[in-house]
Design a protein around this motif. Structure first.
Motif, mmCIF file in Angstrom:
data_model
loop_
_atom_site.group_PDB
_atom_site.id
_atom_site.type_symbol
_atom_site.label_atom_id
_atom_site.label_comp_id
_atom_site.label_asym_id
_atom_site.label_seq_id
_atom_site.Cartn_x
_atom_site.Cartn_y
_atom_site.Cartn_z
ATOM 1 N N ASP A 131 -3.796 4.109 18.239
ATOM 2 C CA ASP A 131 -3.624 4.546 19.621
ATOM 3 C C ASP A 131 -4.429 3.623 20.511
ATOM 4 N N GLY A 132 -4.693 4.030 21.733
ATOM 5 C CA GLY A 132 -5.411 3.166 22.665
ATOM 6 C C GLY A 132 -6.830 2.849 22.251
ATOM 7 N N GLU A 133 -7.382 3.629 21.325
ATOM 8 C CA GLU A 133 -8.751 3.402 20.874
ATOM 9 C C GLU A 133 -8.822 2.584 19.592
ATOM 10 N N GLY A 134 -7.686 2.297 18.988
ATOM 11 C CA GLY A 134 -7.675 1.487 17.776
ATOM 12 C C GLY A 134 -6.938 2.151 16.632
ATOM 13 N N ALA A 135 -7.062 1.552 15.436
ATOM 14 C CA ALA A 135 -6.363 2.054 14.253
ATOM 15 C C ALA A 135 -7.105 3.250 13.660
ATOM 16 N N TYR A 136 -6.347 4.266 13.218
ATOM 17 C CA TYR A 136 -6.954 5.415 12.550
ATOM 18 C C TYR A 136 -6.353 5.666 11.171
ATOM 19 N N ARG A 137 -5.400 4.853 10.771
ATOM 20 C CA ARG A 137 -4.921 4.845 9.374
ATOM 21 C C ARG A 137 -4.490 3.433 9.036
ATOM 22 N N ASP A 138 -4.963 2.926 7.904
ATOM 23 C CA ASP A 138 -4.675 1.555 7.487
ATOM 24 C C ASP A 138 -4.552 1.561 5.968
ATOM 25 N N ALA A 139 -3.313 1.421 5.454
ATOM 26 C CA ALA A 139 -3.084 1.593 4.019
ATOM 27 C C ALA A 139 -2.076 0.585 3.498
ATOM 28 N N PRO A 140 -2.521 -0.628 3.150
ATOM 29 C CA PRO A 140 -1.601 -1.632 2.607
ATOM 30 C C PRO A 140 -1.193 -1.320 1.173
ATOM 31 N N ILE A 141 -0.165 -2.004 0.712
ATOM 32 C CA ILE A 141 0.303 -1.879 -0.672
ATOM 33 C C ILE A 141 -0.729 -2.505 -1.611
ATOM 34 N N ALA A 142 -0.919 -1.893 -2.776
ATOM 35 C CA ALA A 142 -1.848 -2.437 -3.770
ATOM 36 C C ALA A 142 -1.478 -3.880 -4.094
ATOM 37 N N ALA A 143 -2.497 -4.738 -4.166
ATOM 38 C CA ALA A 143 -2.272 -6.181 -4.312
ATOM 39 C C ALA A 143 -1.452 -6.518 -5.564
ATOM 40 N N ALA A 144 -1.697 -5.827 -6.668
ATOM 41 C CA ALA A 144 -0.982 -6.133 -7.909
ATOM 42 C C ALA A 144 0.508 -5.814 -7.769
ATOM 43 N N ASP A 145 0.830 -4.686 -7.147
ATOM 44 C CA ASP A 145 2.235 -4.328 -6.953
ATOM 45 C C ASP A 145 2.911 -5.278 -5.960
ATOM 46 N N ALA A 146 2.183 -5.659 -4.928
ATOM 47 C CA ALA A 146 2.743 -6.595 -3.949
ATOM 48 C C ALA A 146 3.090 -7.918 -4.627
ATOM 49 N N ARG A 147 2.219 -8.388 -5.488
ATOM 50 C CA ARG A 147 2.478 -9.670 -6.165
ATOM 51 C C ARG A 147 3.690 -9.558 -7.103
ATOM 52 N N THR A 148 3.815 -8.429 -7.787
ATOM 53 C CA THR A 148 4.964 -8.229 -8.676
ATOM 54 C C THR A 148 6.270 -8.321 -7.900
ATOM 55 N N ILE A 149 6.334 -7.661 -6.771
ATOM 56 C CA ILE A 149 7.554 -7.674 -5.958
ATOM 57 C C ILE A 149 7.809 -9.068 -5.402
ATOM 58 N N LEU A 150 6.776 -9.754 -4.987
ATOM 59 C CA LEU A 150 6.930 -11.118 -4.474
ATOM 60 C C LEU A 150 7.451 -12.054 -5.566
ATOM 61 N N GLU A 151 6.941 -11.903 -6.774
ATOM 62 C CA GLU A 151 7.412 -12.759 -7.874
ATOM 63 C C GLU A 151 8.877 -12.477 -8.182
ATOM 64 N N GLN A 152 9.276 -11.209 -8.137
ATOM 65 C CA GLN A 152 10.683 -10.881 -8.381
ATOM 66 C C GLN A 152 11.583 -11.497 -7.312
ATOM 67 N N ALA A 153 11.114 -11.474 -6.070
ATOM 68 C CA ALA A 153 11.936 -11.982 -4.967
ATOM 69 C C ALA A 153 11.930 -13.501 -4.898
#
Length: 256
Positions: free
Chosen positions: A71-93
């Protein structure tokens, strides 16, 4: 009494035909705000993909299907994808070429390949994608993928990852988010931010990725153009986005 209203973007706030808000929706938002109702965008889009008419004016933003909320005061939820899963999907693509992906990071988004299917998806929502490299994708946390697989093919990446889930609002691709993610998490975080209860909130949507959001509020509204499964789970089914759906729902709810 409704004190907060959550809105999906594509097919809810924005028309698939014009890629803009109908005049009745603009007026409905104006009346909601005048009545003291908090208005919140709740979308699979990133901040970078918000059109100018939606980029300001809302009390809060749930983006990337709930993974980044602010909101106007900044982020209050920040939840990226786990790095290992992100790399798996990137390698597949990128390396195995099993499917194409849209990579969504905080400060940029790009696709692994600008295929005809990817181009068609962008045209459907008024966006133009560009390609990025495997190396660029590894440089920053990834909050969401759009995986261009057909319904029923999600197992291609789900069988090889441990902490992601897939949700969908069209047949061309699915959204890939953390398993403990989704719009419901963003709605819950936003209600806590505002000091409100679920019973004091209403949510509008049209796609499968809106179903978790429907379960996080007291009143859920399916647009007339919504998937049948979404209509079945909604408190109320209103008209299409291009037929004053949001305005008509607010009238039926007695908000004004």
């Amino acid at each position: 009494m409704i004190k907060a209203a959550f809105f999906d973007i594509d097919g809810t706030l924005l028309s698939f035909t014009t890629h803009h808000m109908p005049a009745s929706t603009v007026e409905a938002l104006h009346r909601l705000r005048a009545a003291g109702v908090k208005t919140v965008v709740a979308s699979g889009r990133s901040t970078l993909e918000l059109p100018p008419e939606l980029a300001t004016g809302f009390d809060a933003y749930i983006t990337l299907n709930g993974q980044r909320c602010y909101d106007g005061e900044g982020a209050y939820r920040d939840a990226p994808i786990a790095a290992a899963d992100a790399r798996t999907i990137l390698e597949q693509a990128y390396l195995e070429h099993s499917y194409d992906v849209l990579v969504q990071q905080l400060d940029r988004s790009f696709v692994s390949r600008l295929s005809e299917r990817v181009r068609r998806t962008g045209a459907n929502v008024g966006l133009e994608y560009h390609e990025g490299t495997f190396e660029e994708a590894l440089e920053s946390p990834i909050y969401q993928f759009c995986a261009f697989v057909d319904p029923g093919e999600e197992h291609i990446f789900l069988d090889h990852t441990t902490e992601v889930a897939a949700t969908r609002w069209c047949d061309l691709f699915c959204d890939v988010v953390p398993r403990e993610g989704g719009k419901a998490m963003g709605v819950a975080a936003t209600l806590e931010r505002f000091g409100l209860e679920p019973e004091e909130a209403v949510a509008f949507g049209d796609g499968e990725n809106d179903l978790s959001m429907f379960g996080a509020v007291g009143t859920s509204i399916a647009m007339g153009n919504a998937w049948d499964a979404v209509k079945e789970r909604a408190t109320l089914v209103t008209d299409d986005v291009d037929s004053d759906g949001i305005w008509n729902a607010c009238e039926r709810l007695g908000i004004w």
